[in-house]
Write an enzyme that holds these catalytic residues in place. Structure first.
Site, PDB file in Angstrom:
ATOM      1  N   ASP A 175      17.830   7.651   0.473  1.00 22.53           N
ATOM      2  CA  ASP A 175      16.381   7.497   0.532  1.00 22.53           C
ATOM      3  C   ASP A 175      15.717   8.857   0.327  1.00 22.53           C
ATOM      4  OD1 ASP A 175      14.104   5.513   1.431  1.00 22.53           O
ATOM      5  OD2 ASP A 175      13.704   7.417   2.454  1.00 22.53           O
ATOM      6  N   HIS A 188       1.133   8.756  -8.497  1.00 21.35           N
ATOM      7  CA  HIS A 188       2.250   7.864  -8.821  1.00 21.35           C
ATOM      8  C   HIS A 188       3.016   8.258 -10.086  1.00 21.35           C
ATOM      9  CE1 HIS A 188       1.720   4.971  -5.583  1.00 21.35           C
ATOM     10  NE2 HIS A 188       0.412   5.053  -5.787  1.00 21.35           N
ATOM     11  N   GLU A 219      11.920   3.883  -3.250  1.00 18.19           N
ATOM     12  CA  GLU A 219      12.555   5.202  -3.339  1.00 18.19           C
ATOM     13  C   GLU A 219      13.983   5.180  -2.815  1.00 18.19           C
ATOM     14  OE1 GLU A 219      10.331   5.220   0.655  1.00 18.19           O
ATOM     15  OE2 GLU A 219      10.209   4.277  -1.316  1.00 18.19           O
TER      16      GLU A 219
END
Length: 311
Positions: A175, A188, A219
């Site tokens: 992560d 973004h 993610e």
């Protein structure tokens, strides 16, 4: 024909040596060729090598082509291999039976070399197109690595292999730390660039074709490491963590940004009762511990079979 065609393997099955010689002579310059004079041997070769296409004689003394194709379609390993019947039979009911059993085409005897080439080439093109479509369907469009659907397919196959061979399988879940904050700060599009860059590190960490890096969602990324114990998996995870921490990702205005990742790693030698869901959950819990203990680190666990029995 390009050398690329040599990527494909064709299994020729006929009890007549002359027929095999003719077909081999026509097709061997273009494809890798396997040959069998009997149905049982053909089934053995098909299971072992999983050819891309099978040319199968209908009338054979030990086991007919109809019986062979039935067995092929019953096996998970060989059920999707296209089969072209080669036969001297001309009755429409025989042709209908072959198609009913799953054949994709017929080539009649005596062979016309140009027709053999043309029909085989047509089906190789279809195989190539279908595989391209499948690869696209199993790929994450943003990062160009495997998506969750593709990963689940690979995971299932490697899990069953590990059970059969009694070998370890390892799994890591990764992560990106503070990704929401990164997105909020840089936008973004820049977040997408970060994910693409990180995905490249995961992909490069694959040691061979058995390993599989994938985007799990958002993610989060995952990696499957077959035939790898917990120490080997943790070593790969640590290299990934170090490489990502060393990345410098430029923004549009030239600002240098960085990112770290937290990684949870799990490993098990599974048996038929081992729960995949619990196995993945344990890796996820290790990821949570990595996050809670400061991020930018690897936490490993070792799942014992006795702890993950299915309900």
């Amino acid at each position: 024909m390009s050398e690329r065609k040599k990527e494909y393997t064709i299994l020729l099955v006929d009890d007549g040596k002359t027929n095999l010689d003719i077909l081999s002579d026509v097709l061997s310059p273009l494809y890798n060729i396997l040959v069998s004079k009997s149905g049982p041997k053909a089934l053995e070769l098909a299971e072992k090598h999983v050819p891309d296409l099978i040319l199968l004689d209908v009338m054979m003394p030990e086991m007919s082509g109809f019986e062979v194709i039935t067995k092929l379609k019953e096996s998970d390993v060989t059920s999707r291999i296209p089969v072209i019947f080669i036969t001297g039979l001309t009755a429409s009911e025989d042709e209908e039976k072959g198609f009913f059993l799953g054949a994709v085409d017929y080539i009649t005897k005596p062979f016309v070399k140009s027709i053999v080439k043309a029909r085989v080439n047509t089906h190789i093109k279809i195989i190539d197109q279908m595989r391209t479509i499948e690869r696209i369907a199993l790929m994450d469009p943003l990062t160009k690595i495997c998506n969750r659907r593709g990963f689940d397919k690979r995971f299932d196959a490697e899990w069953r292999k590990a059970i059969s061979q009694k070998t370890p399988v390892s799994f890591m879940i990764i992560d990106a730390d503070k990704f929401k904050s990164y997105n909020d700060t840089w936008g973004h599009p820049q977040g997408d660039l970060l994910l693409q860059t990180v995905a490249g590190v995961f992909k490069n960490a694959e040691r061979d074709n058995a390993d599989c890096a994938a985007r799990w969602g958002g993610e989060e990324f995952v990696m499957l490491l077959p035939n790898t114990d917990i120490d080997g998996a943790a070593e790969v995870a640590e290299k990934v963590r170090e490489q990502i921490a060393a990345l410098v990702i430029l923004t549009e205005d030239g600002t240098k940004t960085t990112v770290t990742v937290s990684i949870g790693v799990n490993s098990v030698i599974p048996d038929a009762d081992t729960s995949i869901a619990d196995f993945v959950s344990n890796a996820d819990q290790a990821l949570y511990k990595a996050k809670e203990s400061g991020r930018n680190r690897v936490v490993k666990v070792m799942t014992h079979i006795s702890q993950v029995k299915a309900d």
